[in-house]
Design a protein around this motif. Sequence first.
Motif, PDB file in Angstrom:
ATOM      1  N   VAL A 281      50.024 -17.084  75.114  1.00  0.00           N
ATOM      2  CA  VAL A 281      50.697 -17.578  76.198  1.00  0.00           C
ATOM      3  C   VAL A 281      50.037 -17.359  77.494  1.00  0.00           C
ATOM      4  O   VAL A 281      49.997 -18.177  78.365  1.00  0.00           O
ATOM      5  CB  VAL A 281      52.311 -17.005  76.177  1.00  0.00           C
ATOM      6  N   THR A 282      49.598 -16.042  77.668  1.00  0.00           N
ATOM      7  CA  THR A 282      49.030 -15.615  78.823  1.00  0.00           C
ATOM      8  C   THR A 282      47.600 -16.724  79.076  1.00  0.00           C
ATOM      9  O   THR A 282      47.555 -17.143  80.370  1.00  0.00           O
ATOM     10  CB  THR A 282      48.233 -14.207  78.886  1.00  0.00           C
ATOM     11  N   SER A 283      46.808 -16.865  78.116  1.00  0.00           N
ATOM     12  CA  SER A 283      45.630 -17.673  78.322  1.00  0.00           C
ATOM     13  C   SER A 283      46.003 -19.067  78.338  1.00  0.00           C
ATOM     14  O   SER A 283      45.324 -19.795  79.209  1.00  0.00           O
ATOM     15  CB  SER A 283      44.673 -17.693  76.901  1.00  0.00           C
ATOM     16  N   VAL A 284      46.961 -19.729  78.012  1.00  0.00           N
ATOM     17  CA  VAL A 284      47.413 -20.843  78.029  1.00  0.00           C
ATOM     18  C   VAL A 284      47.996 -21.186  79.650  1.00  0.00           C
ATOM     19  O   VAL A 284      47.601 -22.177  80.314  1.00  0.00           O
ATOM     20  CB  VAL A 284      48.612 -21.421  77.052  1.00  0.00           C
ATOM     21  N   ALA A 285      48.684 -20.288  79.860  1.00  0.00           N
ATOM     22  CA  ALA A 285      49.293 -20.286  81.274  1.00  0.00           C
ATOM     23  C   ALA A 285      48.062 -20.338  82.369  1.00  0.00           C
ATOM     24  O   ALA A 285      48.133 -21.174  83.292  1.00  0.00           O
ATOM     25  CB  ALA A 285      50.242 -19.042  81.723  1.00  0.00           C
ATOM     26  N   PHE A 286      47.148 -19.566  82.198  1.00  0.00           N
ATOM     27  CA  PHE A 286      46.030 -19.331  83.229  1.00  0.00           C
ATOM     28  C   PHE A 286      45.214 -20.695  83.009  1.00  0.00           C
ATOM     29  O   PHE A 286      44.937 -21.148  84.241  1.00  0.00           O
ATOM     30  CB  PHE A 286      45.408 -18.126  82.512  1.00  0.00           C
TER      31      PHE A 286
ATOM     32  N   CYS B 246      45.971 -23.371  82.360  1.00  0.00           N
ATOM     33  CA  CYS B 246      46.858 -24.840  82.935  1.00  0.00           C
ATOM     34  C   CYS B 246      47.284 -24.515  84.535  1.00  0.00           C
ATOM     35  O   CYS B 246      48.084 -25.314  84.996  1.00  0.00           O
ATOM     36  CB  CYS B 246      48.109 -25.008  82.220  1.00  0.00           C
ATOM     37  N   GLY B 247      46.783 -23.631  85.195  1.00  0.00           N
ATOM     38  CA  GLY B 247      46.975 -23.346  86.358  1.00  0.00           C
ATOM     39  C   GLY B 247      48.111 -22.531  87.076  1.00  0.00           C
ATOM     40  O   GLY B 247      48.462 -22.532  88.010  1.00  0.00           O
TER      41      GLY B 247
ATOM     42  N   SER C 198      44.748 -17.725  88.700  1.00  0.00           N
ATOM     43  CA  SER C 198      44.125 -18.870  88.498  1.00  0.00           C
ATOM     44  C   SER C 198      43.493 -19.680  89.618  1.00  0.00           C
ATOM     45  O   SER C 198      44.237 -19.588  90.590  1.00  0.00           O
ATOM     46  CB  SER C 198      45.156 -19.865  87.860  1.00  0.00           C
ATOM     47  N   PRO C 199      42.332 -19.795  89.662  1.00  0.00           N
ATOM     48  CA  PRO C 199      41.568 -20.542  90.853  1.00  0.00           C
ATOM     49  C   PRO C 199      42.488 -21.709  91.293  1.00  0.00           C
ATOM     50  O   PRO C 199      42.326 -22.182  92.432  1.00  0.00           O
ATOM     51  CB  PRO C 199      40.254 -20.917  90.456  1.00  0.00           C
TER      52      PRO C 199
END
Length: 337
Positions: A287-292, A294-295, A180-181
């Motif tokens: 879960v992966t997309s949400v985690a990414f 959200c930082g 995540s940036p």
Amino acid sequence: MDTVTSHPLGHFPQLATTDPDELLTRISGLFSVRSIDFPDERHRFDARLNHCQIEDVGLTYARYGAAMNVLVDQSDYFLQGFPLRGGGDAVVGRASGTLSRERGIMGGPGARLQIRYSSDFEHLIVRINPLGLTRKLSSLIGAPVDPPLHIEEGIVSNDVQLRFLDFLIGELGRPSTTLSPILLSELVQAMMVAYLCNSQHNYSQRLSEGVAEAAPWQVLRAEEYIRANWYKPLTIEALAAVVNTSVRSLFHSFRRSRGISPIAFARRVRLAEARARLVAPGEDTTVTSVAFDCGFGNLSAFARYYQTSYGELPSETLRTAHRHTGQWGSGQRASSV
């Protein structure tokens, strides 16, 4: 330190060569290296260079395959070396000493370095842009940096920063993972703070002095800013500018009044956003997309924080939400985090 010592920065190859001139051309641009020579011809020169640039911080891994002498003349950056294998010695300004796993080079703009590496030497180098580090220091002390920052050059213990560097490089080395940036930017900010707090310089005393309290409204304003900008990289400079105080005063007052740091508060806000997305998912929500989004670049850490906050794994929240909405198809599965 297994992460750091196993092919560090392998996702960022820059050079693999048996030509000394090719190596010199590359490292002269990175570190103002003026010359290299090889005192022992029994070892075959075989260099490898990996380099990753993240905002104001550059991370470099290098090995050479042969004993090598290096002259760095008038470096343009703040530098710190972290030997991983092998040994050597160095003259840094007026200081000199041996290089080992526990001790590496510290220098700044204008430094002159004379270094001797053993044939099995491998190391990491942190290179920091002077303008970026000056901005960071100014935000920490709450005042302009005048006179300019001057690092005390020498051979220094590097255990504290190496532990942090191990974590950062471990994150960069995770297979098939895009960080995540938001996470990357905040790790780089922390790297510069660690450099300033664990080196000796003409502002060390200012950093160690007590701090004035920020007013309660400043803490509230910082919370408002974090809630409105949680999806962006949050820098300590931005928070300090918004509330018109020094970073250290804000952190001190935030912890005193809230019991946590501004960064921990930002993590709570991001966790709340992640939960809102998992409770009301779309067809493609994972879960992966949400985690990414959200930082959170580390899924294990995200799952741990989430479970501590909400008493269940994020995958359990998502699974329950799909059951309630009837979106969970036979071919879909939640991850175990």
